[in-house]
Design an enzyme around this catalytic site. Structure first.
Site, mmCIF file in Angstrom:
data_model
loop_
_atom_site.group_PDB
_atom_site.id
_atom_site.type_symbol
_atom_site.label_atom_id
_atom_site.label_comp_id
_atom_site.label_asym_id
_atom_site.label_seq_id
_atom_site.Cartn_x
_atom_site.Cartn_y
_atom_site.Cartn_z
ATOM 1 N N ILE A 351 -6.992 -0.130 -9.214
ATOM 2 C CA ILE A 351 -6.262 -1.401 -9.318
ATOM 3 C C ILE A 351 -5.873 -1.947 -7.954
ATOM 4 O O ILE A 351 -5.308 -3.039 -7.863
ATOM 5 C CB ILE A 351 -4.999 -1.242 -10.196
ATOM 6 C CG1 ILE A 351 -4.090 -0.137 -9.646
ATOM 7 C CG2 ILE A 351 -5.378 -0.960 -11.636
ATOM 8 C CD1 ILE A 351 -2.769 0.000 -10.404
ATOM 9 N N GLY A 352 -6.159 -1.228 -6.889
ATOM 10 C CA GLY A 352 -5.841 -1.710 -5.559
ATOM 11 C C GLY A 352 -6.475 -0.836 -4.505
ATOM 12 O O GLY A 352 -6.809 0.325 -4.754
ATOM 13 N N GLY A 354 -6.760 -0.262 0.110
ATOM 14 C CA GLY A 354 -6.208 -0.603 1.406
ATOM 15 C C GLY A 354 -6.930 0.115 2.521
ATOM 16 O O GLY A 354 -8.045 0.619 2.334
ATOM 17 N N ASN A 355 -6.292 0.168 3.687
ATOM 18 C CA ASN A 355 -6.928 0.756 4.860
ATOM 19 C C ASN A 355 -7.141 2.255 4.712
ATOM 20 O O ASN A 355 -8.168 2.788 5.129
ATOM 21 C CB ASN A 355 -6.080 0.487 6.107
ATOM 22 C CG ASN A 355 -5.949 -0.996 6.405
ATOM 23 O OD1 ASN A 355 -6.884 -1.756 6.171
ATOM 24 N ND2 ASN A 355 -4.789 -1.413 6.892
ATOM 25 N N PHE A 356 -6.163 2.939 4.154
ATOM 26 C CA PHE A 356 -6.214 4.396 4.076
ATOM 27 C C PHE A 356 -6.280 4.929 2.650
ATOM 28 O O PHE A 356 -6.438 6.130 2.461
ATOM 29 C CB PHE A 356 -4.970 5.017 4.740
ATOM 30 C CG PHE A 356 -4.634 4.443 6.069
ATOM 31 C CD1 PHE A 356 -5.608 4.302 7.048
ATOM 32 C CD2 PHE A 356 -3.347 4.043 6.354
ATOM 33 C CE1 PHE A 356 -5.297 3.769 8.280
ATOM 34 C CE2 PHE A 356 -3.025 3.513 7.592
ATOM 35 C CZ PHE A 356 -4.009 3.368 8.557
ATOM 36 N N ALA A 357 -6.134 4.072 1.656
ATOM 37 C CA ALA A 357 -5.932 4.590 0.305
ATOM 38 C C ALA A 357 -6.482 3.644 -0.754
ATOM 39 O O ALA A 357 -6.761 2.473 -0.491
ATOM 40 C CB ALA A 357 -4.442 4.821 0.056
ATOM 41 N N VAL A 359 -5.623 2.792 -5.063
ATOM 42 C CA VAL A 359 -4.609 2.982 -6.099
ATOM 43 C C VAL A 359 -5.282 2.889 -7.459
ATOM 44 O O VAL A 359 -6.023 1.939 -7.736
ATOM 45 C CB VAL A 359 -3.487 1.932 -5.987
ATOM 46 C CG1 VAL A 359 -2.440 2.153 -7.078
ATOM 47 C CG2 VAL A 359 -2.832 1.998 -4.623
ATOM 48 N N LYS A 374 -1.632 6.732 -6.153
ATOM 49 C CA LYS A 374 -2.071 6.330 -4.815
ATOM 50 C C LYS A 374 -2.773 7.523 -4.158
ATOM 51 O O LYS A 374 -2.181 8.588 -4.001
ATOM 52 C CB LYS A 374 -0.871 5.885 -3.988
ATOM 53 C CG LYS A 374 -1.204 5.349 -2.612
ATOM 54 C CD LYS A 374 0.072 4.828 -1.948
ATOM 55 C CE LYS A 374 -0.184 4.272 -0.577
ATOM 56 N NZ LYS A 374 1.058 3.752 0.045
ATOM 57 N N ASP A 466 10.103 -5.229 7.227
ATOM 58 C CA ASP A 466 8.962 -6.034 6.803
ATOM 59 C C ASP A 466 9.228 -6.651 5.431
ATOM 60 O O ASP A 466 8.416 -6.553 4.509
ATOM 61 C CB ASP A 466 7.687 -5.194 6.780
ATOM 62 C CG ASP A 466 6.424 -6.053 6.820
ATOM 63 O OD1 ASP A 466 6.531 -7.234 7.207
ATOM 64 O OD2 ASP A 466 5.348 -5.553 6.455
ATOM 65 N N ASN A 471 5.596 -7.842 -0.204
ATOM 66 C CA ASN A 471 6.146 -6.501 -0.388
ATOM 67 C C ASN A 471 7.185 -6.430 -1.504
ATOM 68 O O ASN A 471 7.869 -5.416 -1.646
ATOM 69 C CB ASN A 471 6.762 -6.003 0.922
ATOM 70 C CG ASN A 471 5.715 -5.706 1.971
ATOM 71 O OD1 ASN A 471 4.552 -5.448 1.641
ATOM 72 N ND2 ASN A 471 6.101 -5.743 3.232
#
Length: 650
Positions: A351-352, A354-357, A359, A374, A466, A471
């Protein structure tokens, strides 16, 4: 002769006793010997008693009005000095202003306390915040004796009524009056007199004495402590409520004389006062706000016009994407997931990413509850392992209904698996893009969620760094209400001293970060103020017409923004007032997260949450720090270079 008779009597008595004892039945004679043995040896058989608690009173450094808090200190209750310091912070936060929490303890003569074993029963100690030096004041002057306060001759008679002598009804009414408020103070002296601003709230002004003490520290009279305060009309302040009434300009005096001419402002003083007020310049004179402030309430049922004007400013480009757009099979590669995880959870689609992972969705086989799994690929994190560990470390410690919850973790040689709370409503950025703007009722609910999460984090001295719509995940409850949960702690850090690292997202970055003068917890409140502005009108307060980053930063540094028509015509004055306090350029005048919750626009529904989150027993050691980049966003983390960062994309 008499001596001989006495000895004879004692001899016969002993003989009679011996005869009587020997004449007892065997069982009774044995019981007597056992009883005698037990009485002589019971002290050896008993369990050693617990160590007595040390009853100790703690004062706030430099606060001669606070009567202190009495605490029982035992090794069983406090196994480390840090645990005592954390408990003291929670005990003091409701009554005194200590932004960084308790960091140091001093003896009454100013000696630093190094550990629990140095604390003595019946003694008094002084609690100090970060970087504070010991202040020698008469801490015992405000101690309660025989149910009454000591008479303090040094204070004028108008101070004498104290909250400890008021009835419970009176004390409650005073508490209801205190709302966070910026006041303007004109310092007595030669003209042009100095004009200063001060934020009053329930931490530094819970009583009239505390308010005068805070004003004394702000204006710094040559004659010493502030003894008399007057309104702009010349009326003397005699009760705490006067600071929270219709006027917000006051004159501060010591014991010196005054005249009616003192309450007239000259040109320079007037200019100085107006310059301080420029952050609020648009609020009282908005075109369609001529009605009374209370005429349109936050929860008004009036229909909000959601049509988008052609020339409406645009939102910045989204900085990260959490939705997966690949075409692979939903169960591909699940066989690589450790058996321990697959045994407990049914692992589903991606479902998602990213750079390192990546999900994945997963379901607890025993309860049917859905979670997000994750999967962090350690091979892509070379040199950044400590960053991932820091993010996990902070997630282990925080527990709050408006913060994404870590449920479980599984560590292998090549991957780190985190089972986390699953939020299906997307993020706030997408919600804003879909709705453009929200009603005040919806915006207040979401702002309260965010402020509650920030108040909780800041009570642990954790700054997020952030805060932005990407977020904040949106959860829809059964009534259709949007609730926010804060995630992505990639840049979070424990604040033990001013920070200087330039980081965050340009649209939401606070001016003190750009100025590189050092920053702390209140940068999160600035970012929350930007988000509140966006929620009510659909675009950010600080924009560059030509996508010029330097121009954007100049607007942020000067605090230049407008409540422009027609976008703000129907927004209440109370909402604008809250935004203006959250977007104060000077951090010391900016609202804290707790002040935001106390504001009238939010306070109706935030009081109970405030009570709950104050009682948290969680503690993050000041030695723990969290500064790292996120798996799902490229967050710029530029070290001090003496110039504004050039590499941010707006």
């Amino acid at each position: 002769m008499s001596g001989m008779i006495g000895e004879g009597q004692r001899s016969r008595s002993a003989s009679s006793a011996s005869t009587f004892s020997s004449s007892l039945p065997p069982d009774e004679n044995l019981n007597g010997r056992l009883s005698d043995f037990t009485s002589r040896h019971c002290s050896v058989l008993q369990t050693p008693p617990a160590r007595k608690a040390k009853r100790i009173r703690f004062y706030r450094n430099g606060d001669r009005f606070y009567k202190g808090v009495m605490m029982a200190v035992t090794p069983e209750r406090y196994r480390s000095f840090d645990s005592l310091v954390a408990d003291l912070t929670r005990a003091l936060v409701e009554n005194v202003n200590i932004p960084s929490g308790v960091r140091t303890l001093f003896t009454m003569d100013g000696q630093k306390v190094g550990g629990l074993d140095e604390l003595e029963d019946g003694k008094c100690y002084v609690c100090s915040g970060l970087g504070e030096t010991f202040k020698r004041v008469d801490y015992s002057a405000n101690r309660v004796q025989s149910g009454k306060l000591k008479h303090r001759k040094s204070l004028p008679s108008m101070h004498q009524p104290s909250e400890t002598t008021r009835s419970p009804t009176s004390r409650t009414s005073i508490s209801d009056v205190i709302r966070p408020r910026l006041i303007t103070l004109i310092r007595n002296g030669t003209r042009p007199r100095r004009v200063v601003r001060l934020l009053l709230n329930k931490r530094n002004a819970p009583s009239l004495d505390h308010a005068f003490s805070s004003i004394t520290e702000a204006v710094k009279l040559d004659s010493g402590a502030v003894r008399k305060v007057f309104t702009l009309s010349g009326a003397q302040v005699t009760q705490l409520e006067d600071f929270f009434g219709s006027t917000d300009v006051f004159f501060a005096y010591g014991n010196e004389r005054y005249s009616r001419e003192d309450f007239d402002l000259d040109v320079e003083e007037y200019k100085a006062m107006q310059s301080y007020r420029k952050g609020f310049r648009n609020i009282p004179w908005m075109p369609n706000t001529s009605s009374k402030p209370g005429q349109r309430s936050m929860g008004s049922q009036e229909r909000v016009d959601m049509r988008i004007p052609a020339n409406m400013p645009k939102m910045p480009v989204k900085t990260k994407t959490t939705q997966y757009s690949g075409s692979q099979d939903s169960h591909e590669n699940t066989s690589a997931i450790p058996p321990a995880i697959r045994l407990k959870y049914q692992v589903g689609k991606v479902i998602g990413d990213g750079n390192f992972a990546v999900v994945r969705q997963c379901i607890d086989r025993s309860t049917g509850t859905e979670y997000a799994l994750k999967v962090i690929d350690k091979s892509k994190c070379h040199g950044k392992e400590h960053m991932i560990e820091s993010e996990v470390s902070i997630l282990r410690r925080v527990h709050h209904p408006n913060i994404i919850q870590l449920v479980a973790e599984y560590d292998t040689h090549s991957e780190l698996y985190l089972v986390m709370e699953l939020i299906k409503g997307g993020d706030l950025f997408d919600a804003i893009a879909s709705a453009t703007k929200f009603s005040e009722k919806e915006a207040s609910m979401m702002t309260r969620n965010l402020a509650s999460a920030l108040f909780y984090l800041h009570s642990l001295n954790v700054v997020h760094r952030d805060i932005k719509p990407e977020n904040l995940l949106v959860q829809i409850d059964r009534h259709g209400t949007k609730l926010l949960k804060l995630g992505d702690f990639g840049l979070a850090q424990v604040v033990t001293e001013p920070l200087y690292t330039v980081c965050g997202t340009p649209t939401y970055v606070a001016p003190e970060i750009l100025a590189e003068t050092g920053y702390g917890l209140k940068i999160d409140v600035w970012a929350a103020g930007v988000i509140l502005y966006i929620l009510l009108c659909g675009f950010p307060p600080f924009v560059s017409t030509n996508s010029d980053q330097e121009e954007l930063f100049d607007h942020i540094l000067t605090g230049h923004y407008e409540f422009s028509s027609p976008y703000w015509d129907k927004v209440s004055l109370s909402a604008k007032d809250l935004i203006a306090h959250m977007l104060q350029v000077q951090p010391e005048l900016r609202f804290s997260a707790e002040d935001v919750l106390d504001h009238l626009w939010l306070a109706a529904g935030g009081v109970e949450q405030l009570k709950v989150y104050r009682t948290t027993n969680l503690h993050i050691s000041p030695q723990d720090t969290f500064a790292h980049s996120s798996d799902f966003a490229i967050n710029m983390d530029v070290r001090r270079s003496g110039t504004k960062p050039k590499s941010w994309n707006i």
